[in-house]
Scaffold this active site. Structure first.
Site, PDB file in Angstrom:
ATOM      1  N   SER A   1      18.244  16.999 -30.872  1.00  8.49           N
ATOM      2  CA  SER A   1      18.058  18.250 -31.596  1.00  8.49           C
ATOM      3  C   SER A   1      16.630  18.781 -31.534  1.00  8.49           C
ATOM      4  O   SER A   1      16.412  19.989 -31.621  1.00  8.49           O
ATOM      5  CB  SER A   1      18.500  18.093 -33.055  1.00  8.49           C
ATOM      6  OG  SER A   1      17.907  16.953 -33.640  1.00  8.49           O
TER       7      SER A   1
ATOM      8  N   HIS B   1      12.498  18.405 -35.434  1.00  8.91           N
ATOM      9  CA  HIS B   1      12.958  19.796 -35.318  1.00  8.91           C
ATOM     10  C   HIS B   1      11.786  20.767 -35.319  1.00  8.91           C
ATOM     11  O   HIS B   1      11.706  21.671 -34.485  1.00  8.91           O
ATOM     12  CB  HIS B   1      13.904  20.132 -36.476  1.00  8.91           C
ATOM     13  CG  HIS B   1      15.183  19.369 -36.444  1.00  8.91           C
ATOM     14  ND1 HIS B   1      16.126  19.461 -37.444  1.00  8.91           N
ATOM     15  CD2 HIS B   1      15.687  18.492 -35.540  1.00  8.91           C
ATOM     16  CE1 HIS B   1      17.147  18.684 -37.149  1.00  8.91           C
ATOM     17  NE2 HIS B   1      16.906  18.085 -36.013  1.00  8.91           N
TER      18      HIS B   1
END
Length: 281
Positions: A205, A258
Site C-alpha cells: 500500500s 502510506h
C-alpha cells in the site's frame, strides 16, 4: 498537428474527440501497436483551449457530456476495429500491464499462497528487528515487506491498484519509471514505518499511495503524458490517511508507510515536470 493526449481506451478517446468536434476543435486519432490511442489536434492555433478541455476530461472522464457527443454524431462506439484475440477479460488484464507490473503481482500472489500453505514467509521477508542488519547480507529486507500481505482483502485491494496504476505508468512512461517508483516507495516508507512501529508490518500500500499521488499530480502538471486521475481520488487518498492516523479503520494500518509513499509520489511527479534550466553555450 499537436499531441493532446494518449489513452488506452479507444471508445473513450473517440467520445472525447467527438466532444471536441462540437467545440470546433478538430482532432485525429492514431492507434499504435500496443492499442494506445493518440489524440492529435489539427487546428494548432487553439491549442490552449484544447489543453483546458484535456484537463477537464482527466478530472471527470466518465461525465455524460462525452458519450452524449458521440450519440449526437450518430455513433456511440469507438471507430476502431479489433481482432478476435482481444476479446475477454484476461486479454484486457494482460494488455494493460508490463513485465515489472506483472512480476510484482505474481510475486505477491506466490508469497501469499506459500504463507497460506504454512511456510514462514513473514520470517523470511519481513523487516529485520534491528537497523544494522540491513547493512549486511539481509539488505534486501528493506524492500521485501512490500510483498507481504496478511489477508485476502488486503492482497486483492493492493494488487488491483498496483495493476491499474502501475500498468498505466509502465505503458506510458516505461519500465524504468515504474521500477524507480517501486523501489523508492517500498524502501523509504518501510524505513519510516519501522522507525514508527517496529518490524511487524507489510503490504504494497505504500507503493500504491506513491502511484496514486504520482499519477494524479502528473496528470495535473502535464496531461499530455497520458496519465492522470480524477481529483476525487486525491481526496480519497487524504481521507484514508486521516482515518488511518485517527485509528478509525478498525484494523492496524501502516500509516507512516502510506504517508511516506504519498510524499514520494508527489515529489517524483514534481521532479519529472519541473522546468529544466536553459543550456549555456
Amino acid at each position: 498537428m499537436k499531441l493532446l493526449l494518449v489513452l488506452d481506451d479507444p471508445r473513450r478517446a473517440q467520445a472525447f474527440v467527438d466532444y471536441l468536434a462540437e467545440l470546433g476543435l478538430k482532432c485525429e486519432l492514431t492507434l499504435d501497436d500496443d492499442h494506445n490511442v493518440s489524440i492529435w489536434l489539427v487546428n494548432e492555433s487553439r491549442y490552449q483551449q484544447a489543453l483546458a478541455e484535456v484537463k477537464r476530461f482527466l478530472a471527470e472522464p466518465l461525465h455524460p457530456r462525452y458519450q452524449e457527443a458521440s450519440w449526437k454524431r450518430g455513433d456511440g462506439q469507438a471507430r476502431f476495429s479489433h481482432s478476435p484475440q482481444e476479446a475477454g477479460w484476461l486479454s484486457d488484464v494482460l494488455r494493460q500491464t508490463g513485465p515489472v507490473n506483472m512480476a510484482v503481482l505474481l510475486a505477491c500472489l506466490a508469497i501469499y499462497g506459500l504463507s497460506w500453505l504454512g511456510l514462514p514467509m513473514f520470517g523470511l521477508l519481513s523487516f529485520p528487528p534491528r537497523w544494522d542488519l540491513l547493512l549486511g547480507l539481509e539488505f534486501w529486507r528493506a524492500f521485501t515487506p512490500a510483498l507481504l500481505h496478511f489477508s485476502l482483502m488486503h492482497l486483492v485491494f493492493n494488487l488491483f491498484w498496483w495493476w491499474y496504476l502501475g500498468g498505466m505508468v509502465e505503458r506510458r512512461l516505461g519500465h524504468g519509471k515504474l521500477l524507480t517508483l517501486l523501489l523508492a516507495a517500498a524502501v523509504l516508507p518501510n524505513l519510516l514505518q519501522f522507525w514508527a512501529s517496529g518490524p511487524r508490518f507489510g503490504g504494497l500500500s505504500g507503493v500504491v499511495y506513491a502511484l496514486l499521488a504520482y499519477v494524479w499530480l502528473s496528470g495535473r502538471l502535464n496531461p499530455r503524458r497520458g496519465i492522470g486521475l480524477p481529483d476525487g481520488m486525491a481526496v480519497f487518498m487524504v481521507v484514508w490517511l486521516v482515518l488511518g492516523f485517527a485509528d478509525l479503520l478498525g484494523t492496524p494500518v501502516a500509516n507512516m508507510a502510506h504517508l511516506g509513499g504519498a510524499l514520494i509520489g508527489l515529489l517524483q511527479a514534481w521532479l519529472d515536470h519541473r522546468p529544466r534550466p536553459a543550456a549555456r553555450h
